[in-house]
Design a protein around this motif. Structure first.
Motif, PDB file in Angstrom:
ATOM      1  N   ASP A 262       1.265  -2.670   1.509  1.00  0.00           N
ATOM      2  CA  ASP A 262       0.468  -2.265   0.356  1.00  0.00           C
ATOM      3  C   ASP A 262      -1.010  -2.135   0.729  1.00  0.00           C
ATOM      4  O   ASP A 262      -1.631  -3.093   1.202  1.00  0.00           O
ATOM      5  CB  ASP A 262       0.635  -3.300  -0.764  1.00  0.00           C
ATOM      6  CG  ASP A 262      -0.012  -2.847  -2.054  1.00  0.00           C
ATOM      7  OD1 ASP A 262       0.298  -1.737  -2.522  1.00  0.00           O
ATOM      8  OD2 ASP A 262      -0.843  -3.597  -2.597  1.00  0.00           O
ATOM      9  N   GLY A 263      -1.557  -0.941   0.508  1.00  0.00           N
ATOM     10  CA  GLY A 263      -2.971  -0.711   0.751  1.00  0.00           C
ATOM     11  C   GLY A 263      -3.331  -0.364   2.168  1.00  0.00           C
ATOM     12  O   GLY A 263      -4.500  -0.064   2.459  1.00  0.00           O
ATOM     13  N   ALA A 264      -2.367  -0.371   3.088  1.00  0.00           N
ATOM     14  CA  ALA A 264      -2.657   0.036   4.461  1.00  0.00           C
ATOM     15  C   ALA A 264      -2.792   1.553   4.536  1.00  0.00           C
ATOM     16  O   ALA A 264      -2.375   2.274   3.620  1.00  0.00           O
ATOM     17  CB  ALA A 264      -1.556  -0.437   5.405  1.00  0.00           C
ATOM     18  N   VAL A 265      -3.373   2.043   5.621  1.00  0.00           N
ATOM     19  CA  VAL A 265      -3.402   3.484   5.861  1.00  0.00           C
ATOM     20  C   VAL A 265      -2.057   3.851   6.489  1.00  0.00           C
ATOM     21  O   VAL A 265      -1.874   3.745   7.702  1.00  0.00           O
ATOM     22  CB  VAL A 265      -4.569   3.885   6.771  1.00  0.00           C
ATOM     23  CG1 VAL A 265      -4.531   5.387   7.043  1.00  0.00           C
ATOM     24  CG2 VAL A 265      -5.899   3.499   6.150  1.00  0.00           C
TER      25      VAL A 265
ATOM     26  N   GLY B 155      -9.673   0.524  -5.375  1.00  0.00           N
ATOM     27  CA  GLY B 155     -10.951   1.137  -5.039  1.00  0.00           C
ATOM     28  C   GLY B 155     -11.658   1.803  -6.195  1.00  0.00           C
ATOM     29  O   GLY B 155     -12.881   2.000  -6.144  1.00  0.00           O
ATOM     30  N   THR B 156     -10.937   2.197  -7.244  1.00  0.00           N
ATOM     31  CA  THR B 156     -11.591   2.790  -8.414  1.00  0.00           C
ATOM     32  C   THR B 156     -12.109   1.662  -9.286  1.00  0.00           C
ATOM     33  O   THR B 156     -11.332   0.853  -9.808  1.00  0.00           O
ATOM     34  CB  THR B 156     -10.610   3.676  -9.209  1.00  0.00           C
ATOM     35  OG1 THR B 156     -10.100   4.689  -8.339  1.00  0.00           O
ATOM     36  CG2 THR B 156     -11.308   4.321 -10.394  1.00  0.00           C
ATOM     37  N   LEU B 157     -13.428   1.600  -9.472  1.00  0.00           N
ATOM     38  CA  LEU B 157     -14.041   0.457 -10.146  1.00  0.00           C
ATOM     39  C   LEU B 157     -14.305   0.698 -11.630  1.00  0.00           C
ATOM     40  O   LEU B 157     -14.452  -0.257 -12.398  1.00  0.00           O
ATOM     41  CB  LEU B 157     -15.350   0.084  -9.442  1.00  0.00           C
ATOM     42  CG  LEU B 157     -15.209  -0.296  -7.961  1.00  0.00           C
ATOM     43  CD1 LEU B 157     -16.561  -0.651  -7.370  1.00  0.00           C
ATOM     44  CD2 LEU B 157     -14.227  -1.450  -7.777  1.00  0.00           C
ATOM     45  N   THR B 158     -14.390   1.962 -12.052  1.00  0.00           N
ATOM     46  CA  THR B 158     -14.584   2.276 -13.471  1.00  0.00           C
ATOM     47  C   THR B 158     -13.674   3.437 -13.856  1.00  0.00           C
ATOM     48  O   THR B 158     -13.322   4.262 -13.014  1.00  0.00           O
ATOM     49  CB  THR B 158     -16.048   2.646 -13.783  1.00  0.00           C
ATOM     50  OG1 THR B 158     -16.393   3.844 -13.073  1.00  0.00           O
ATOM     51  CG2 THR B 158     -17.006   1.524 -13.408  1.00  0.00           C
TER      52      THR B 158
ATOM     53  N   GLU C 258       0.358   3.889  -1.203  1.00  0.00           N
ATOM     54  CA  GLU C 258      -0.119   5.212  -0.805  1.00  0.00           C
ATOM     55  C   GLU C 258      -0.004   5.414   0.700  1.00  0.00           C
ATOM     56  O   GLU C 258       0.146   4.457   1.468  1.00  0.00           O
ATOM     57  CB  GLU C 258      -1.567   5.394  -1.261  1.00  0.00           C
ATOM     58  CG  GLU C 258      -1.691   5.462  -2.780  1.00  0.00           C
ATOM     59  CD  GLU C 258      -3.125   5.352  -3.252  1.00  0.00           C
ATOM     60  OE1 GLU C 258      -3.629   6.305  -3.864  1.00  0.00           O
ATOM     61  OE2 GLU C 258      -3.743   4.296  -3.019  1.00  0.00           O
ATOM     62  N   GLY C 259      -0.098   6.672   1.101  1.00  0.00           N
ATOM     63  CA  GLY C 259       0.008   7.026   2.502  1.00  0.00           C
ATOM     64  C   GLY C 259      -1.326   6.963   3.215  1.00  0.00           C
ATOM     65  O   GLY C 259      -1.888   5.898   3.434  1.00  0.00           O
ATOM     66  N   GLN C 260      -1.869   8.137   3.516  1.00  0.00           N
ATOM     67  CA  GLN C 260      -3.081   8.203   4.329  1.00  0.00           C
ATOM     68  C   GLN C 260      -4.344   7.826   3.560  1.00  0.00           C
ATOM     69  O   GLN C 260      -5.347   7.436   4.162  1.00  0.00           O
ATOM     70  CB  GLN C 260      -3.220   9.626   4.903  1.00  0.00           C
ATOM     71  CG  GLN C 260      -4.326   9.769   5.928  1.00  0.00           C
ATOM     72  CD  GLN C 260      -4.318  11.137   6.586  1.00  0.00           C
ATOM     73  OE1 GLN C 260      -3.426  11.941   6.336  1.00  0.00           O
ATOM     74  NE2 GLN C 260      -5.309  11.404   7.428  1.00  0.00           N
ATOM     75  N   TYR C 261      -4.300   7.942   2.232  1.00  0.00           N
ATOM     76  CA  TYR C 261      -5.514   7.709   1.437  1.00  0.00           C
ATOM     77  C   TYR C 261      -5.250   6.615   0.398  1.00  0.00           C
ATOM     78  O   TYR C 261      -5.013   6.891  -0.770  1.00  0.00           O
ATOM     79  CB  TYR C 261      -5.931   9.008   0.755  1.00  0.00           C
ATOM     80  CG  TYR C 261      -6.090  10.168   1.710  1.00  0.00           C
ATOM     81  CD1 TYR C 261      -7.189  10.237   2.567  1.00  0.00           C
ATOM     82  CD2 TYR C 261      -5.133  11.178   1.785  1.00  0.00           C
ATOM     83  CE1 TYR C 261      -7.338  11.281   3.461  1.00  0.00           C
ATOM     84  CE2 TYR C 261      -5.273  12.231   2.671  1.00  0.00           C
ATOM     85  CZ  TYR C 261      -6.371  12.283   3.510  1.00  0.00           C
ATOM     86  OH  TYR C 261      -6.514  13.323   4.402  1.00  0.00           O
ATOM     87  N   PRO C 262      -5.319   5.350   0.797  1.00  0.00           N
ATOM     88  CA  PRO C 262      -4.906   4.240  -0.063  1.00  0.00           C
ATOM     89  C   PRO C 262      -6.016   3.700  -0.973  1.00  0.00           C
ATOM     90  O   PRO C 262      -6.284   2.495  -0.994  1.00  0.00           O
ATOM     91  CB  PRO C 262      -4.483   3.184   0.955  1.00  0.00           C
ATOM     92  CG  PRO C 262      -5.397   3.417   2.120  1.00  0.00           C
ATOM     93  CD  PRO C 262      -5.651   4.893   2.176  1.00  0.00           C
ATOM     94  N   GLY C 263      -6.647   4.559  -1.741  1.00  0.00           N
ATOM     95  CA  GLY C 263      -7.762   4.113  -2.578  1.00  0.00           C
ATOM     96  C   GLY C 263      -7.349   3.162  -3.680  1.00  0.00           C
ATOM     97  O   GLY C 263      -7.826   2.023  -3.754  1.00  0.00           O
ATOM     98  N   ASP C 264      -6.462   3.604  -4.575  1.00  0.00           N
ATOM     99  CA  ASP C 264      -6.083   2.758  -5.705  1.00  0.00           C
ATOM    100  C   ASP C 264      -5.169   1.618  -5.286  1.00  0.00           C
ATOM    101  O   ASP C 264      -5.096   0.596  -5.980  1.00  0.00           O
ATOM    102  CB  ASP C 264      -5.419   3.600  -6.801  1.00  0.00           C
ATOM    103  CG  ASP C 264      -6.441   4.368  -7.623  1.00  0.00           C
ATOM    104  OD1 ASP C 264      -7.590   3.887  -7.733  1.00  0.00           O
ATOM    105  OD2 ASP C 264      -6.117   5.446  -8.145  1.00  0.00           O
TER     106      ASP C 264
END
Length: 482
Positions: A317-320, A80-83, A70-76
């Motif tokens: 991977d996972g960086a902003v 980062g999504t736990l459920t 992901e680019g600026q918002y690397p949540g997944d």
């Protein structure tokens, strides 16, 4: 007295009017003359089939498998999504499919339903789409409420079937569907996948059957081999790219490609460093087909002699990765073309599965090495790689070990997140380094249940957790034993 008489007269009049209303036939005054008076199975099928695209283009597995990051918002990309909630499948597509089956099986409605295709072919198609969704769901969450579900308030707290039990149900659904299909009869109306061509639904059924069978190879090798070889004996499986099963889109906003929608106003997805460097290190010409060159940067160590790969830049991977123009986007044919189709099952995927089966000693008609080479060729041809480049790549990739197959399958399943993720978990290859930016530096191996499951069905939730393990992202599924 006059007032009393007036009140009595008024009461009598109201009573007379009320009684007369009980006998008046208002006909169809409350029916919409422009709309259906009962469920239209063609519309139910169309809506349900859209979930095939939703599943296949799901970005979670793509990010876990580091095809993209992901680019600026690397949540997944950071897990980062736990459920995750499965409610939309239960209340949407599966309910529609259950209704199609019910309307075509019920003697009181089957004649009306037959206006939208042969009853058995409609049932078979609905069962296969339902089985596809079930396969994705159980390979994501594990155990699920199934046989006792879909009853509303009559059974608001259904028990869970284990994943092993769900696989039994899955194979039963496939076999029942294959037995019902009549290629000489009318196919279902509203069929987005194959326009009612039942021969293609047989290929779909066997593709699902083959995929599910291989998933069991480490926990029930006998059943896995039996189901897999049944497909081979039938001869009804994907043999060439012309047979590929794809989800096709229309150009309007309501039915165009999800990838085009994702890039319509944002640029959130970029090629991951893991994918870029894997392709570069192997001098894999798919690098130039999977991605676009960066507009603002180049890599420090190109691998091709002419440095033609220099502008193909992966992101950590996972960086902003906020300045997305420094990196390569997925190929423009995918992200800017509203009708570019999404592969669901492909010839390359099938041949890699057959190559693995051959290594396991199953009967597939030829050896693992030739199937491995054919699978790579089919993948590259699908992506329009030049024949000379295919030949050059094959000349340096002649081994066909299980690890080789796992790596090449990971590459060939580019952007098919659910399948790439499932096969990586099963085969434990290729080796992927978890994002260093994640709070928990482990790549997830399942979805955890949404909190509402425990809140609303605690007894049965506790029972399935006791069987399959802690409800988190890192408890392995039943078939994931290595």
């Amino acid at each position: 007295m006059k007032k009393i008489y007036k009140n009595i007269l008024l009461l009598v009049s109201i009573t007379a009017i009320f009684n007369s209303c009980e006998t008046v036939d208002f006909g169809d005054i409350n029916e919409d003359p422009n709309g259906p008076t009962s469920a239209v199975t063609s519309q139910l099928l169309t809506e349900a089939q859209k979930d095939i695209s939703t599943i296949t283009t799901s970005d979670t597995g793509i990010l876990y498998m580091q095809h993209l990051t992901e680019g600026q918002y690397p949540g997944d990309s950071r897990y980062g999504t736990l459920t995750f909630s499965y409610d939309n499948y239960y209340t949407g597509a599966i309910q529609n499919l259950n209704q199609i089956i019910s309307l075509n099986e019920d003697e009181s409605t089957m004649e009306e339903a037959s206006a939208y295709g042969d009853n058995n072919n409609q049932i078979a198609t609905a069962k296969l789409v339902r089985a596809f969704i079930l396969h994705f769901m159980t390979d994501s969450w594990g155990g699920l409420p199934w046989e006792g579900a879909f009853q509303g308030i009559d059974n608001a707290q259904p028990t869970f079937q284990t994943q092993e039990e769900l696989y039994t149900i899955l194979f039963d659904e496939i076999e029942e569907s294959l037995a019902l299909i009549d290629e000489t009869a009318s196919g279902p109306h509203g069929d987005l996948m194959f326009s009612g061509d039942m021969s293609r639904w047989i290929i779909f059924a066997n593709s699902l059957k083959m995929t599910a069978a291989l998933r069991l190879s480490d926990v029930n090798a006998t059943l896995a081999q039996t189901k897999f070889e049944e497909v081979i004996v039938s001869g009804n499986y994907i043999k060439s790219n012309e047979d590929n099963i794809e989800f096709n889109y229309a150009s309007d906003d309501a039915s165009d490609s999800p990838w085009q929608d994702r890039f319509e106003t944002r640029e959130d997805y970029i090629l991951s460093d893991e994918m870029a460097e894997s392709l570069r290190t192997n001098l894999d010409p798919r690098l130039f087909k999977y991605a676009e060159p960066s507009t603002d940067s180049i890599v420090s160590s190109p691998a091709w002699p002419d440095e033609s790969d220099a502008a193909y830049v992966g992101a950590p991977d996972g960086a902003v990765n906020g300045n997305t123009v420094d990196y390569s986007f997925p190929t423009a044919t995918i992200i800017y073309d509203p009708v570019y189709p999404t592969p669901v099952y492909t010839a390359a995927q099938t041949k890699f599965s057959m190559a693995e089966a051959a290594l396991r000693g199953w009967s597939v008609g030829t050896n693992a090495e030739s199937l491995f080479e054919e699978a790579i060729t089919l993948s590259m041809e699908y992506w329009k790689v030049e024949s000379a480049d295919i030949t050059a790549y094959l000349s340096t990739h002649t081994s066909a070990t299980m690890e080789d197959i796992a790596y090449e399958k990971w590459v060939a399943l580019y952007l098919n997140g659910p399948e790439a993720w499932a096969e990586w978990r099963r085969l434990d290859a290729p080796t992927l380094t978890p994002s260093e930016y994640a709070n928990d530096a482990r790549i997830p191996v399942r979805y955890a249940y949404d909190s509402s499951v425990e809140d609303n069905n605690k007894t049965n939730y506790d029972a399935i957790i006791a069987i399959q393990g802690l409800d988190n992202l890192h408890t392995k599924l039943w078939w994931d034993v290595n």
